[in-house]
Motif scaffolding. Structure first.
Motif, PDB file in Angstrom:
ATOM      1  N   VAL A   1       0.844  -1.204   0.000  1.00 39.99           N
ATOM      2  CA  VAL A   1       0.000   0.000   0.000  1.00 39.99           C
ATOM      3  C   VAL A   1       0.877   1.252   0.000  1.00 39.99           C
ATOM      4  O   VAL A   1       0.616   2.208  -0.749  1.00 39.99           O
ATOM      5  CB  VAL A   1      -0.974  -0.005   1.198  1.00 39.99           C
ATOM      6  CG1 VAL A   1      -1.665   1.327   1.358  1.00 39.99           C
ATOM      7  CG2 VAL A   1      -2.000  -1.112   1.022  1.00 39.99           C
ATOM      8  N   SER A   2       1.934   1.259   0.805  1.00 43.16           N
ATOM      9  CA  SER A   2       2.812   2.436   0.827  1.00 43.16           C
ATOM     10  C   SER A   2       3.554   2.585  -0.500  1.00 43.16           C
ATOM     11  O   SER A   2       3.782   3.706  -0.956  1.00 43.16           O
ATOM     12  CB  SER A   2       3.788   2.386   1.999  1.00 43.16           C
ATOM     13  OG  SER A   2       4.696   1.321   1.877  1.00 43.16           O
ATOM     14  N   ALA A   3       3.903   1.475  -1.147  1.00 42.65           N
ATOM     15  CA  ALA A   3       4.560   1.560  -2.459  1.00 42.65           C
ATOM     16  C   ALA A   3       3.615   2.164  -3.497  1.00 42.65           C
ATOM     17  O   ALA A   3       4.026   3.010  -4.304  1.00 42.65           O
ATOM     18  CB  ALA A   3       5.021   0.175  -2.914  1.00 42.65           C
ATOM     19  N   ALA A   4       2.347   1.774  -3.474  1.00 39.65           N
ATOM     20  CA  ALA A   4       1.370   2.334  -4.416  1.00 39.65           C
ATOM     21  C   ALA A   4       1.165   3.820  -4.148  1.00 39.65           C
ATOM     22  O   ALA A   4       1.118   4.632  -5.093  1.00 39.65           O
ATOM     23  CB  ALA A   4       0.046   1.583  -4.308  1.00 39.65           C
ATOM     24  N   ALA A   5       1.068   4.202  -2.878  1.00 38.82           N
ATOM     25  CA  ALA A   5       0.894   5.623  -2.538  1.00 38.82           C
ATOM     26  C   ALA A   5       2.122   6.426  -2.951  1.00 38.82           C
ATOM     27  O   ALA A   5       1.993   7.545  -3.469  1.00 38.82           O
ATOM     28  CB  ALA A   5       0.632   5.774  -1.041  1.00 38.82           C
ATOM     29  N   LEU A   6       3.321   5.866  -2.760  1.00 37.28           N
ATOM     30  CA  LEU A   6       4.539   6.568  -3.173  1.00 37.28           C
ATOM     31  C   LEU A   6       4.617   6.708  -4.688  1.00 37.28           C
ATOM     32  O   LEU A   6       5.138   7.715  -5.189  1.00 37.28           O
ATOM     33  CB  LEU A   6       5.774   5.851  -2.637  1.00 37.28           C
ATOM     34  CG  LEU A   6       6.066   6.082  -1.166  1.00 37.28           C
ATOM     35  CD1 LEU A   6       7.184   5.170  -0.686  1.00 37.28           C
ATOM     36  CD2 LEU A   6       6.420   7.532  -0.911  1.00 37.28           C
ATOM     37  N   LEU A   7       4.126   5.734  -5.395  1.00 37.97           N
ATOM     38  CA  LEU A   7       4.098   5.831  -6.862  1.00 37.97           C
ATOM     39  C   LEU A   7       3.212   6.996  -7.296  1.00 37.97           C
ATOM     40  O   LEU A   7       3.596   7.809  -8.150  1.00 37.97           O
ATOM     41  CB  LEU A   7       3.602   4.516  -7.462  1.00 37.97           C
ATOM     42  CG  LEU A   7       3.639   4.410  -8.972  1.00 37.97           C
ATOM     43  CD1 LEU A   7       5.072   4.484  -9.479  1.00 37.97           C
ATOM     44  CD2 LEU A   7       2.998   3.114  -9.413  1.00 37.97           C
ATOM     45  N   LEU A   8       2.037   7.120  -6.678  1.00 40.03           N
ATOM     46  CA  LEU A   8       1.137   8.231  -7.003  1.00 40.03           C
ATOM     47  C   LEU A   8       1.734   9.578  -6.594  1.00 40.03           C
ATOM     48  O   LEU A   8       1.706  10.551  -7.362  1.00 40.03           O
ATOM     49  CB  LEU A   8      -0.215   8.028  -6.324  1.00 40.03           C
ATOM     50  CG  LEU A   8      -1.065   6.876  -6.848  1.00 40.03           C
ATOM     51  CD1 LEU A   8      -2.284   6.680  -5.955  1.00 40.03           C
ATOM     52  CD2 LEU A   8      -1.474   7.124  -8.278  1.00 40.03           C
ATOM     53  N   LEU A   9       2.281   9.647  -5.379  1.00 34.00           N
ATOM     54  CA  LEU A   9       2.862  10.900  -4.903  1.00 34.00           C
ATOM     55  C   LEU A   9       4.126  11.277  -5.675  1.00 34.00           C
ATOM     56  O   LEU A   9       4.381  12.460  -5.919  1.00 34.00           O
ATOM     57  CB  LEU A   9       3.151  10.821  -3.405  1.00 34.00           C
ATOM     58  CG  LEU A   9       1.924  10.861  -2.509  1.00 34.00           C
ATOM     59  CD1 LEU A   9       2.286  10.466  -1.086  1.00 34.00           C
ATOM     60  CD2 LEU A   9       1.273  12.228  -2.549  1.00 34.00           C
ATOM     61  N   GLY A  10       4.908  10.298  -6.065  1.00 34.26           N
ATOM     62  CA  GLY A  10       6.098  10.573  -6.877  1.00 34.26           C
ATOM     63  C   GLY A  10       5.718  11.124  -8.241  1.00 34.26           C
ATOM     64  O   GLY A  10       6.356  12.049  -8.753  1.00 34.26           O
TER      65      GLY A  10
END
Length: 143
Positions: A43-52
């Motif tokens: 979940v944090s990897a997906a959120a970081l992908l969006l935020l990045g």
């Protein structure tokens, strides 16, 4: 007559330690904890992908990359809030990844606990400094 449960002499309902494969996934697996750690990493990897992606697109849309422009951008809620989330989630995701490395490569329990504590203190300390620096920029601290 042999059925699927008789192949190889394995009875799928009679597991030596008393737990089925599903029971191990829900409760205690080989690492002695459930799947919540794995889910948090994804979940944090997906959120970081969006935020990045947001971060890169935001930088491209800025008129220039001078310090004053970036400071002005970070002072707006549309710059500060996602950036603070990006910083927080980066450290959270890093901490989860380092935990996996420590669990995989540190043999004894005492050493594992010590490295988990060191990692936690480093991640929280550096993450707090990063958020503090971002807040100083966003809320206009005087030099």
């Amino acid at each position: 007559m042999t059925g699927p449960k008789d192949i190889g002499g394995h009875d799928r309902y009679n597991v030596p330690d008393g737990k089925t494969a599903l029971g191990k996934v829900k409760g205690l697996g080989s690492a002695h904890h459930g799947g919540d750690h794995w889910i948090r990493e994804r979940v944090s990897a997906a959120a970081l992908l969006l935020l990045g992606t947001w971060f890169l697109v935001s930088l491209v849309l800025l008129p220039d990359l001078r310090q004053g422009t970036i400071v002005e951008w970070l002072r707006s809620p549309f710059g500060f809030v996602p950036m603070a989330l990006f910083v927080y989630l980066s450290f959270e995701h890093s901490l989860e990844g380092v935990k996996v490395v420590i669990d995989d490569y540190q043999g004894d329990e005492g050493g594992r606990m010590m490295w988990h504590i060191v990692s936690l203190f480093l991640h929280v300390g550096v993450g707090a400094l990063a958020l503090f620096a971002l807040a100083r920029i966003a809320f206009g601290a005087q030099s």
